[in-house]
Design a protein around this motif. Structure first.
Motif, PDB file in Angstrom:
ATOM      1  N   CYS A   1       5.686   7.023  -0.087  1.00 55.18           N
ATOM      2  CA  CYS A   1       5.453   6.829  -1.517  1.00 55.18           C
ATOM      3  C   CYS A   1       4.420   5.723  -1.698  1.00 55.18           C
ATOM      4  O   CYS A   1       4.537   4.659  -1.110  1.00 55.18           O
ATOM      5  CB  CYS A   1       6.749   6.474  -2.223  1.00 55.18           C
ATOM      6  SG  CYS A   1       8.003   7.768  -2.055  1.00 55.18           S
ATOM      7  N   ARG A   2       3.440   5.987  -2.539  1.00 52.29           N
ATOM      8  CA  ARG A   2       2.360   5.027  -2.760  1.00 52.29           C
ATOM      9  C   ARG A   2       2.468   4.326  -4.111  1.00 52.29           C
ATOM     10  O   ARG A   2       1.540   3.664  -4.544  1.00 52.29           O
ATOM     11  CB  ARG A   2       1.019   5.728  -2.619  1.00 52.29           C
ATOM     12  CG  ARG A   2       0.871   6.307  -1.209  1.00 52.29           C
ATOM     13  CD  ARG A   2      -0.554   6.600  -0.827  1.00 52.29           C
ATOM     14  NE  ARG A   2      -0.607   7.192   0.494  1.00 52.29           N
ATOM     15  CZ  ARG A   2      -0.621   6.520   1.638  1.00 52.29           C
ATOM     16  NH1 ARG A   2      -0.555   5.216   1.630  1.00 52.29           N
ATOM     17  NH2 ARG A   2      -0.685   7.143   2.794  1.00 52.29           N
ATOM     18  N   THR A   3       3.618   4.492  -4.756  1.00 54.95           N
ATOM     19  CA  THR A   3       3.916   3.797  -6.006  1.00 54.95           C
ATOM     20  C   THR A   3       5.293   3.160  -5.845  1.00 54.95           C
ATOM     21  O   THR A   3       6.029   3.505  -4.912  1.00 54.95           O
ATOM     22  CB  THR A   3       3.949   4.760  -7.209  1.00 54.95           C
ATOM     23  OG1 THR A   3       5.119   5.587  -7.100  1.00 54.95           O
ATOM     24  CG2 THR A   3       2.693   5.622  -7.270  1.00 54.95           C
TER      25      THR A   3
ATOM     26  N   THR B   1       0.820  -1.207   0.000  1.00 55.77           N
ATOM     27  CA  THR B   1       0.000   0.000   0.000  1.00 55.77           C
ATOM     28  C   THR B   1       0.855   1.258   0.000  1.00 55.77           C
ATOM     29  O   THR B   1       0.413   2.305  -0.459  1.00 55.77           O
ATOM     30  CB  THR B   1      -0.938   0.034   1.214  1.00 55.77           C
ATOM     31  OG1 THR B   1      -0.154  -0.043   2.411  1.00 55.77           O
ATOM     32  CG2 THR B   1      -1.921  -1.134   1.158  1.00 55.77           C
ATOM     33  N   LYS B   2       2.082   1.134   0.531  1.00 50.57           N
ATOM     34  CA  LYS B   2       2.982   2.286   0.567  1.00 50.57           C
ATOM     35  C   LYS B   2       4.369   1.817   0.976  1.00 50.57           C
ATOM     36  O   LYS B   2       4.543   0.729   1.530  1.00 50.57           O
ATOM     37  CB  LYS B   2       2.490   3.349   1.542  1.00 50.57           C
ATOM     38  CG  LYS B   2       2.478   2.889   2.996  1.00 50.57           C
ATOM     39  CD  LYS B   2       1.892   3.948   3.910  1.00 50.57           C
ATOM     40  CE  LYS B   2       1.755   3.417   5.340  1.00 50.57           C
ATOM     41  NZ  LYS B   2       1.137   4.397   6.228  1.00 50.57           N
TER      42      LYS B   2
END
Length: 171
Positions: A101-103, A87-88
Motif C-alpha cells: 500500500c502506497r497510502t 514510501t509504502k
C-alpha cells in the motif's frame, strides 16, 4: 617532505560529516511503524469471515508514522536538513500473501459493508488465526554542507486477527 598522520578527531575547524548530522536529525523525528488499523479488529471475540474484505490503514497518520517529517541538526556553523517520508507499507498477511500500500489506507466504517477498501485491502480464502505484519518503508532525503543523499529506513508492527468461515445449513 610531506608527512601523513591519522587523527582520532578531525582537526579543529574541519566540517563535520554531513551524513552523521543527517542521522542525528533522524533521531529527533521519532519515526515508527504505522499504528495498525484493521478490520476484522484484533481483539478477543472479533472474527472476520472468509471471502469478506479486510481493510488495513494507519490509525494515526502523521509526521512520525507517515511523514513528511523535516528536522535539522547542526554542529557549529554547519547544518544539515533531513526530510523523511514513508514510501509504502508492506502488509504480510500471515498466509504467505503480501499487500503493498502506497497510502496510509482508508479507515473502515460500518456503512461500507462488504465493499473492498479503495486503497489497502485483502481477502482471506481460508479460516485461521493470522499474524499480520505492517512494515513501513521510509526514504530520508538530506542535504547540507554542499552534499545530499538518501537514507532508507524501515519499521514494523504486527497484530493477530481471526478469520472464520460462515456455514449455511438448509433443510
Amino acid at each position: 617532505m610531506v608527512f601523513q598522520i591519522w587523527l582520532a578527531q578531525p582537526p579543529a575547524g574541519a566540517p563535520p560529516d554531513p551524513q552523521v548530522l543527517a542521522r542525528q536529525a533522524i533521531t529527533t523525528m521519532n519515526l515508527k511503524a504505522v499504528s495498525i488499523g484493521i478490520v476484522p479488529e484484533p481483539t478477543p471475540g472479533r472474527v472476520g469471515l472468509v471471502g469478506m474484505p479486510v481493510w488495513m490503514w494507519d490509525t494515526n497518520p502523521g509526521p512520525s508514522t507517515w511523514g513528511p517529517n523535516t528536522k535539522t541538526a547542526s554542529a557549529g556553523a554547519y547544518t544539515v536538513t533531513a526530510t523523511a517520508k514513508a514510501t509504502k507499507v508492506v502488509w504480510s498477511m500471515g498466509d504467505g500473501e503480501v499487500v503493498v500500500c502506497r497510502t496510509p489506507g482508508t479507515p473502515y466504517e460500518d456503512s461500507f459493508g462488504r465493499q473492498d477498501s479503495p486503497d489497502c485491502g485483502y481477502t482471506y480464502t481460508r479460516q485461521g488465526v493470522y499474524r499480520v505484519w505492517a512494515r513501513s518503508y521510509w526514504s530520508v532525503q538530506w542535504s547540507g554542507l554542499g552534499q545530499s543523499g538518501s537514507i532508507p529506513l524501515q519499521f514494523a508492527n504486527s497484530v493477530r486477527i481471526t478469520v472464520g468461515e460462515a456455514q449455511v445449513l438448509t433443510q
